[in-house]
Design a protein around this motif. Structure first.
Motif: not given
Ligand SMILES: [Mg+2]
Ligand SMILES: Nc1ncnc2c1ncn2[C@@H]1O[C@H](COP(=O)(O)OP(=O)(O)O)[C@@H](O)[C@H]1O
Lengths: 255, 311
Positions: A46, A176-177
């Motif tokens: 991240s 991000d995910e």
């Molecule tokens: Mg992360």
């Protein structure tokens, strides 16, 4: 082949206090390609992504997006921090999709999408509105344009969030995910939108745990651990035949 | 064969009807309350000392109307300026600049920590401390204009200074807690879209903070309406001042405060209605599509349990 990559990360270091979160990251993402980033929790995925649009400052190294240095100006061999105004201009060209959607809670889906083109680009409401409706149609939510985020399921919220980022016509999209906060049955609808986006030629960097998606859609796969890139290459090669023991150990746990 | 039986156990008949639980305590307490209320109303209307006739004759008297008007005007102006200054103070308090942050902290500390009555008297007597107010370069630089403090600080200005600065101190804390209640992800999303700090604050943070701020800000407005009565001590002719004046002249010490109370009650009632309207407006984004009501209401509403088809 195009000489310049869309995103170029060179020897980037970052610390949180004493903690060396990014320890010399090198990455390159060509225009129109999809890079998937995998790795254990806390490995700095991240943070790396957030450095690309300067949501986090870096301590050393350089990041270029479309040939332009991110967050700094090189002058007399030094890097000078950019003014807020210039940082905002750079961020406007980089789309970001968050794990927790982060839709503006007080705005409807349509208002969420229209906000930045009007406030940041200064465009006219009528033009923006038509484009926003097209984007909602593209993510399959044109019938729910008047719903507030709380009235949408997680999967629907994430699709609105993708449309919101696309409304700025970004040069690159960072994910991000994007499916990690979703119930399993809702993951597919978001991945479908991302698949379609990749097919349309969007440059994408995707932090994900969806290995099947990485294999199918990714042009490259990067395995990160301890703030460095351990291994990268063709997704099929890395996933089927990992070279580094840490990649092998990680994949044996998640696959 | 299934191991889970869906058939009725033998010998148990299905219940036909749900009998609600009786709650006799509720009926008894309701009767006691009603008796007490009836008694209170009876006393209010039969005791001649209340002098309702006098109340009626002064209710719409011109000085009372003028006083009421000034009270409402002071409330509105002091609240608008107090909220504006409160927002500025809250932003200063949350800023990463330590000078701004500590200045805001000290402001709140001082103006919240001293009685409003003292502040009003202080502003009213400012001319005693500073006979003239100079505009110019500080620390002995040239003076561009010199003003007579006695002329600038009229009773109204002194009242507004007292009310606004005091209110700003309270509003600063309310705005600050509202801003901190907004999810950090909202700011991140705005930043990632290229919005600058001022736009993020105005378009994303403050509208969401408002939801948290409206109930306490509504209370502040109602408190302000009544706090304006303190300005009567610095000779501002508000509702309370007029009431005191008339009751001192006519020795009607009971009915005139009743006149004031009736007007204050009416005004606070109107404000309460406005407050709940605003709460509903800013709570729009909370409504669920399925029409699922407020969870807290359901929790405290024992008589109407959650309907099965309502979730
Ligand atoms: Mg992360
Ligand atoms: N703002 C912060 N302050 C201090 N430590 C942080 C901060 N953000 C992240 N970290 C730490 O940095 C490490 C990497 O975080 P992150 O980039 O979120 O990892 P990943 O996304 O790979 O799970 C984690 O150990 C995390 O605790």
């Amino acid at each position: 082949m195009n000489a310049l990559p869309m995103v170029q990360v060179s020897d980037v270091h970052k610390h949180y206090g004493d903690f060396h979160v990014l320890n010399g990251i090198n990455l390159s993402l060509n225009a129109g390609e999809v890079m998937c980033v995998v790795g254990p929790s806390g490995s700095g995925k991240s943070t790396m992504l957030r450095c690309i649009n300067h949501l986090e400052k870096i301590d050393a190294g350089t990041i270029h997006v479309d040939g332009e240095l991110v967050g700094y100006r090189a002058r007399n061999g030094n890097l000078h921090e950019m003014k807020d105004k210039d940082v905002c201009r750079q961020r406007a060209d980089v789309g970001m999709v968050f794990q927790k959607f982060n839709l503006f809670a007080h705005m409807t889906a349509l208002e969420n999408i229209m906000e930045a083109p009007m406030q940041v680009r200064g465009r006219r409401r009528a033009d923006v509105r038509d484009e926003a409706m097209e984007l909602l149609e593209r993510v399959g939510l044109d019938a729910k344009s008047g719903n507030y985020p709380g009235q949408h399921s997680g999967g629907q919220q994430q699709r609105v969030a993708i449309a919101r980022a696309l409304a700025m016509k970004p040069k690159v999209m960072l994910f991000d995910e994007p499916t990690s906060a979703l119930d399993p049955e809702l993951v597919g609808e978001v991945l479908d939108v991302m698949r379609e986006l990749a097919a349309s030629g969007m440059t994408m960097a995707v932090v994900t745990h969806e290995m099947a998606f990485a294999k199918e859609v990714g042009n490259s796969l990067v395995f990160m651990d301890g703030g460095t890139v351990i291994e990268s290459g063709n997704p099929r090669d890395v996933l089927n035949n990992p070279q580094h023991p840490r990649t092998q150990a990680f994949l044996s746990k998640v696959l | 064969m299934s191991t889970v039986s869906t058939t009725k156990p033998v010998g148990v008949t299905a219940p036909r009807k749900v009998i609600p639980l009786r709650r006799p305590g509720r009926i008894v307490s309701a009767i006691i309350i009603l008796v007490l209320v009836a008694q209170g109303i009876l006393v209010l209307f039969t005791n001649p000392n209340f002098e309702w006739g006098v109340v009626a004759s002064y209710l719409f008297a011109p000085p009372i109307m003028q006083g009421l008007w000034l009270t409402l005007w002071l409330t509105v102006v002091a609240m608008v300026l107090g909220i504006a200054l409160g927002v500025v103070l809250a932003i200063m308090r949350l800023s990463s600049n330590p000078v701004a942050s500590y200045t805001a902290w000290a402001f709140v500390w001082f103006f919240r920590g001293t009685p409003l009555l003292v502040q009003l008297v202080f502003w009213y007597n400012l001319a005693v401390l500073f006979p003239s107010i100079n505009l110019g370069i500080p620390f002995g630089g040239p003076v561009f204009a010199s003003l007579d403090a006695n002329k600038i600080i009229t009773p109204i200005i002194a009242s507004l200074l007292g009310l606004v600065l005091n209110e700003a101190a309270y509003m600063a804390e309310i705005v600050r807690s509202g801003i901190t209640a907004v999810d950090k992800g909202q700011v991140e999303a705005a930043s990632a879209l290229g919005m600058n700090r001022a736009k993020t604050l105005r378009r994303i943070i403050l509208p969401q903070a408002s939801r948290v701020m409206i109930p306490p800000a509504g209370n502040e407005t109602i408190t302000m309406l009544k706090s304006t009565s303190l300005v009567s001590v610095v000779a501002v002719a508000d509702l309370m001042y007029q009431v005191n004046l008339i009751s001192a002249q006519t020795f009607q010490t009971i009915p005139l405060p009743i006149v004031a109370s009736l007007w204050y009650l009416l005004a606070t009632s109107v404000l309460s209605v406005g407050q709940s309207r605003l709460e509903r407006k800013f709570g729009r984004s909370d409504q669920q599509v399925s029409g699922q009501g407020n969870k807290f209401k359901q929790l405290f509403n024992a008589r109407r349990p959650m309907k099965a088809g309502n979730r």
